[in-house]
Enzyme design. Structure first.
Site, PDB file in Angstrom:
ATOM      1  N   SER A  20      33.359 -34.445   2.397  1.00 33.41           N
ATOM      2  CA  SER A  20      33.644 -34.151   3.777  1.00 33.41           C
ATOM      3  C   SER A  20      33.575 -32.543   4.074  1.00 33.41           C
ATOM      4  CB  SER A  20      34.743 -34.697   4.435  1.00 33.41           C
ATOM      5  OG  SER A  20      34.626 -36.184   4.484  1.00 33.41           O
ATOM      6  N   THR A  21      33.810 -31.770   2.766  1.00 39.25           N
ATOM      7  CA  THR A  21      33.566 -30.409   3.230  1.00 39.25           C
ATOM      8  C   THR A  21      32.305 -29.985   3.458  1.00 39.25           C
ATOM      9  OG1 THR A  21      33.309 -30.147   0.627  1.00 39.25           O
ATOM     10  CG2 THR A  21      35.287 -29.553   1.403  1.00 39.25           C
TER      11      THR A  21
END
Length: 578
Positions: free
Chosen positions: A313-314
């Site tokens: 998700s970064t």
């Protein structure tokens, strides 16, 4: 008149003899002329060359080692320097008491008699017995006064802090030449030039008394000043060690960088290794030979630049920036998350199985909602998405000043269908390095400038005189200033009220993004937890990422990685404001 044979006239025979004689005399004359010419050529035109050759036959040459340049941190703290050691050699033709030499060297160098005897009895101009001998031992050997034994000053690389930044600094080999890390990257500046000791000898190779020695003095290497800060590196290593032990992880990586100029303040790959003993493994093992070498290579490997991983998700930071650049979304655009999204024949789940329900783009990023980002990927489209990958610099290496950087592993555009587009949009099914992620996010939050991450700042002479200020390329226009400002706002919201709240620090505006990804094969249930944070959120001066590889127990990035970055920032933000 006829000869005895009765068939050739005598006068004709005499003429033949005269011709043969003339040919012989002519040949001798030209041979003499050639030899005289050759002698003149050698004596006059080649006198310097052959004079030097003759001199060389009566000279014995020994190196005077140049001191390797120091490596200094941002504040001048010495991270790599030299210790005085000695090289012990023997000259066979000069040894007068071989048994005494063998006994003394065996005792002082702690070598077997057999090993020393082989070197002492070997007929050679000079034979090295042992290198990197402590100076105190070299002084003891010199005190024996044994003919034919030479004790020459040398240098051994020394790292005052043992394991500090080991996979960044790297180390040198027996010849004091860089092998890995910054030691090899900046070797041409650090290594210097060796000097020489020239000693005159007779035809037997024995030194001529009272002839003296001629010396060519060494030129010491230049010093290298880094952006790495000893104190920040120490803070990060302590935080990484705590996370490693607490979560029984395979490894923990940390990078701290100034996103405005690419200067790296710290880089941790825990567990590190002892730079003063780099060929001893940092794990218990009985491995030998090739197996041990493979383990050593792995121990020396800098995971921050050489290992790729699924960012999870970064990476949504990059998808969000691309969507804003493409103008396919606004902060208040509505979305709905039932806990999954159907893409072709796949049911792709959200981290929140029950779903987030109705949300906007802003709250979708705060919640790290996969269905929202799958839809963003669809709006951007494959062609545009790959254009942004190129624009953001994801498809090329960062060109960090360390050897061994890995490239992004991405699908070929022609092979990207709806499912691949969906998984790419929330950071799965491809791999990048931690350094690549940090560099790309930096350009998105710093106003749109792609910087080159680096450690080297300047080169200095031993006296402190500046030789060269190192510079690195930048690329502007990675994204618009408006997109950058919006992303800083959104990422601050993630920490203030979203999934990154465990990184919130009272009195500071922090931006950031959590991530939890899974390694292949998925059936092994091995996870990578990470958090990327920066401060101040409105004008970032420091960006930090923590990656915890295969933690035991709870593995969510927002739960276990965000607190590590919080601890790091709590220590270094006041320090940087000093």
């Amino acid at each position: 008149m006829w000869n005895n044979e009765g068939n050739i006239p005598f006068y004709r025979n005499k003429t033949l003899h005269r011709k043969k004689l003339m040919i012989i005399v002519t040949a001798v004359f030209f041979l003499m002329m050639f030899l005289v010419g050759r002698l003149v050529y050698l004596m006059i035109f080649c006198s310097v060359y052959y004079g030097q050759k003759a001199e060389d036959l009566h000279e014995r040459e020994r190196d005077i080692k140049a001191a390797r340049g120091k490596i200094l941190d941002a504040n001048g703290v010495v991270l790599a320097t030299n210790k005085s050691v000695c090289t012990i050699s023997v000259i066979h033709s000069q040894i007068e008491e071989p048994e005494a030499v063998i006994e003394a060297l065996s005792k002082e160098l702690e070598l077997s008699e057999e090993t020393v005897r082989k070197r002492v009895e070997k007929v050679s101009s000079i034979e090295r017995v042992k290198t990197n001998v402590p100076k105190a031992v070299g002084d003891k050997i010199r005190a024996y006064g044994l003919a034919g034994v030479k004790v020459d000053e040398d240098y051994k690389r020394y790292y005052p802090y043992d394991t500090l930044a080991s996979k960044v600094l790297g180390f040198t080999g027996a010849d004091n030449q860089g092998i890995v890390g910054l030691e090899v990257k900046y070797d041409k500046y650090l290594q210097g030039e060796n000097g020489k000791i020239l000693t005159l000898t007779d035809a037997r190779g024995i030194e001529i008394e009272n002839a003296g020695e001629s010396r060519l003095e060494p030129i010491n290497g230049y010093d290298l000043r880094l952006s790495l800060d000893y104190n920040i590196q120490k803070y990060c290593e302590q935080a990484a060690e705590k996370a490693y032990i607490k979560k029984e992880a395979d490894s923990v990586s940390v990078i701290v960088m100034n996103p405005q100029n690419g200067e790296i303040m710290a880089m941790v790959n825990y567990p590190e290794f002892n730079l003063n003993d780099p060929f001893t493994l940092n794990i218990e093992t009985t491995a030998v030979g090739e197996e041990k070498q493979n383990l050593l290579n792995q121990m020396w490997r800098n995971q921050c630049i050489s290992d790729t991983y699924e960012p999870g998700s970064t990476f949504k930071v990059i998808t969000a920036a691309a969507a804003l650049e493409q103008d396919v979304v606004s902060l208040t655009d509505p979305f709905y998350c039932p806990g999954y999204k159907i893409v072709e024949d796949r049911r792709i789940r959200c981290a929140k199985v029950a779903g987030h329900g109705a949300e906007t783009f802003e709250t979708g990023l705060m919640n790290s909602c996969n269905p929202v980002f799958i839809e963003l990927g669809e709006r951007i489209g494959v062609d545009n998405f790959f254009d942004y990958f190129s624009q953001f610099g994801l498809l090329q290496k960062t060109n960090i000043d360390l050897p061994g950087e890995a490239a992004t592993i991405m699908h070929k555009k022609d092979n990207v269908g709806p499912v691949e587009l969906a998984t790419i949009s929330f950071g799965q099914s491809f791999q990048i390095t931690p350094m690549q992620l940090v560099t790309t996010v930096s350009s998105i939050i710093n106003g749109g400038v792609r910087v080159t991450p680096h450690f080297g700042v300047a080169i200095y002479k031993e006296s402190g005189e500046l030789v060269e200020t190192l510079s690195y390329p930048t690329t502007e226009g990675i994204c618009s200033a408006e997109t950058s400002e919006t992303m800083r706002y959104l990422l601050q919201r993630v920490v203030d009220d979203g999934g990154g709240k465990n990184a919130k620090i009272e009195g500071y505006a922090i931006g950031g993004k959590t991530a939890t990804s899974q390694t292949l094969p998925r059936s092994e249930h091995r996870y990578i937890s990470s958090f990327l944070g920066f401060a101040p959120a409105d004008d970032p001066k420091v960006l930090a990422i923590c990656i915890i590889n295969n933690p035991s127990g709870v593995y969510y990035g927002g739960t276990i990685a965000a607190p590590v970055v919080k601890e790091i920032l709590e220590n270094i933000l006041p320090y940087l404001d000093k």
